[in-house]
Design a protein around this motif. Structure first.
Motif, short mmCIF file in Angstrom:
data_model
loop_
_atom_site.label_atom_id
_atom_site.label_comp_id
_atom_site.label_asym_id
_atom_site.label_seq_id
_atom_site.Cartn_x
_atom_site.Cartn_y
_atom_site.Cartn_z
N LEU A 32 0.80 -1.21 0.00
CA LEU A 32 0.00 0.00 0.00
C LEU A 32 0.85 1.28 0.00
O LEU A 32 0.34 2.35 -0.33
CB LEU A 32 -0.93 0.02 1.22
CG LEU A 32 -1.99 -1.09 1.27
CD1 LEU A 32 -2.81 -0.98 2.55
CD2 LEU A 32 -2.90 -1.05 0.04
N SER A 33 2.11 1.14 0.36
CA SER A 33 2.98 2.32 0.45
C SER A 33 3.73 2.52 -0.86
O SER A 33 3.65 1.72 -1.78
CB SER A 33 3.97 2.16 1.60
OG SER A 33 4.87 1.10 1.33
N ASP A 34 4.47 3.60 -0.90
CA ASP A 34 5.25 3.93 -2.09
C ASP A 34 6.75 3.89 -1.76
O ASP A 34 7.53 4.73 -2.23
CB ASP A 34 4.86 5.31 -2.62
CG ASP A 34 5.40 5.55 -4.04
OD1 ASP A 34 5.58 4.56 -4.77
OD2 ASP A 34 5.66 6.73 -4.38
N ILE A 35 7.13 2.92 -0.96
CA ILE A 35 8.54 2.82 -0.55
C ILE A 35 9.36 2.23 -1.68
O ILE A 35 9.10 1.11 -2.12
CB ILE A 35 8.67 1.95 0.72
CG1 ILE A 35 7.92 2.60 1.88
CG2 ILE A 35 10.13 1.74 1.08
CD1 ILE A 35 7.88 1.75 3.13
N LYS A 36 10.34 2.97 -2.12
CA LYS A 36 11.19 2.52 -3.23
C LYS A 36 12.59 2.13 -2.77
O LYS A 36 13.32 1.47 -3.51
CB LYS A 36 11.28 3.61 -4.30
CG LYS A 36 9.95 3.91 -5.00
CD LYS A 36 10.14 4.93 -6.11
CE LYS A 36 8.86 5.11 -6.93
NZ LYS A 36 7.71 5.55 -6.12
N ASP A 37 12.98 2.55 -1.60
CA ASP A 37 14.30 2.22 -1.08
C ASP A 37 14.33 0.75 -0.67
O ASP A 37 13.61 0.35 0.26
CB ASP A 37 14.62 3.11 0.12
CG ASP A 37 16.07 2.97 0.58
OD1 ASP A 37 16.65 1.88 0.38
OD2 ASP A 37 16.62 3.94 1.13
N PRO A 38 15.13 -0.09 -1.33
CA PRO A 38 15.14 -1.52 -1.00
C PRO A 38 15.60 -1.80 0.43
O PRO A 38 15.17 -2.77 1.04
CB PRO A 38 16.10 -2.12 -2.03
CG PRO A 38 16.92 -0.97 -2.52
CD PRO A 38 16.04 0.22 -2.44
N LEU A 39 16.49 -0.94 0.95
CA LEU A 39 16.96 -1.15 2.32
C LEU A 39 15.80 -0.99 3.30
O LEU A 39 15.60 -1.82 4.20
CB LEU A 39 18.07 -0.16 2.66
CG LEU A 39 18.59 -0.21 4.11
CD1 LEU A 39 19.13 -1.59 4.44
CD2 LEU A 39 19.65 0.86 4.34
N VAL A 40 15.01 0.06 3.14
CA VAL A 40 13.86 0.29 4.02
C VAL A 40 12.85 -0.84 3.88
O VAL A 40 12.32 -1.35 4.88
CB VAL A 40 13.19 1.64 3.69
CG1 VAL A 40 11.93 1.83 4.52
CG2 VAL A 40 14.16 2.79 3.93
N ALA A 41 12.59 -1.26 2.64
CA ALA A 41 11.63 -2.34 2.41
C ALA A 41 12.07 -3.64 3.08
O ALA A 41 11.27 -4.34 3.72
CB ALA A 41 11.43 -2.55 0.92
N ASN A 42 13.35 -3.95 2.96
CA ASN A 42 13.87 -5.18 3.56
C ASN A 42 13.85 -5.11 5.08
O ASN A 42 13.58 -6.12 5.75
CB ASN A 42 15.29 -5.46 3.07
CG ASN A 42 15.31 -6.09 1.69
OD1 ASN A 42 14.75 -7.15 1.47
ND2 ASN A 42 15.94 -5.44 0.74
N LEU A 43 14.15 -3.94 5.61
CA LEU A 43 14.12 -3.79 7.07
C LEU A 43 12.70 -3.94 7.60
O LEU A 43 12.49 -4.53 8.68
CB LEU A 43 14.70 -2.43 7.46
CG LEU A 43 16.22 -2.29 7.29
CD1 LEU A 43 16.65 -0.86 7.64
CD2 LEU A 43 16.97 -3.29 8.17
N ILE A 44 11.73 -3.44 6.86
CA ILE A 44 10.34 -3.59 7.27
C ILE A 44 9.94 -5.06 7.28
O ILE A 44 9.30 -5.55 8.21
CB ILE A 44 9.40 -2.78 6.35
CG1 ILE A 44 9.61 -1.28 6.58
CG2 ILE A 44 7.94 -3.16 6.58
CD1 ILE A 44 8.83 -0.41 5.62
#
Length: 205
Positions: free
Chosen positions: A34-46
């Motif tokens: 649902l979000s617009d997170i494009k940073d792979p580091l942030v996505a992986n940490l989530i």
């Protein structure tokens, strides 16, 4: 402090933390979609953040095993190894995703980075094997060996059948790392088979 005194310690909850882990995994996946997170580091940490619940479940299970004295020592050692391997797997997988991009040239460093998650999976098998060697109860050992054999039969049979179907282009390709995942699913099937046959699923696995 005697074993009798220790054994009277209240048991710490384990299953609720596993439940929290699965809920958190689903919530993290929905949040990323649902979000617009494009940073792979942030996505992986989530996606990795729910591991805190697994760590808590593992620590509680280790504490519960510790109340059993020498009898619980193999279980405690097993859980400790599995926890270390799990953290290594998640950490190395995130590192590999971050450091290796599709199309990058193959180098000795990229091979080392890519192989660590696979070696972490090998660590799971090592931890299970060590548990079977360390457990003293012959009945529990038999149950765990039976459980592992059922898991092995399921995963290798599926890999063989799918491999021939894939070879003759009847089904799409499946990455090889899915077969160990199926093996771990097979452990659950083996535990159910033990429960039906012997009235107990075994210990730890």
């Amino acid at each position: 402090m005697t074993n009798e005194t220790v054994s009277k310690s209240p048991r710490k909850p384990v299953l609720p933390w596993f439940g929290a882990f699965f809920v958190a995994i689903i919530a993290a996946g929905v949040a990323l979609n649902l979000s617009d997170i494009k940073d792979p580091l942030v996505a992986n940490l989530i996606m990795a953040s729910p591991m805190v619940f697994i760590v808590k479940a593992g620590l509680n299970a280790m504490a519960n095993a510790g109340t059993q004295g020498a009898v619980g020592s193999p279980t405690r050692n097993y859980l400790k190894r599995m926890l270390i391997v799990s953290l290594t797997y998640v950490g190395s997988l995130i590192a590999a995703v971050m450091l290796i991009d599709e199309g990058d040239p193959i180098t000795p460093l990229s091979m080392i980075i890519a192989i660590v998650p696979g070696l972490a999976v090998v660590g799971y098998f090592w931890a299970i094997g060590r548990f079977i060697l360390e457990v003293k109860d012959e009945f529990i050992r038999m149950l765990n060996i039976r459980q592992s054999l059922i898991a092995t039969a399921i995963s290798l049979s599926a890999a063989s059948v799918w491999g021939f179907l894939e070879n003759f282009e009847q089904v799409p390709h499946i990455d090889a790392y899915w077969w160990p995942i199926l093996w771990f699913f097979g452990l659950g099937v083996g535990g159910i088979a033990n429960k039906i046959t012997y009235g107990t699923a075994g210990d730890s696995m």
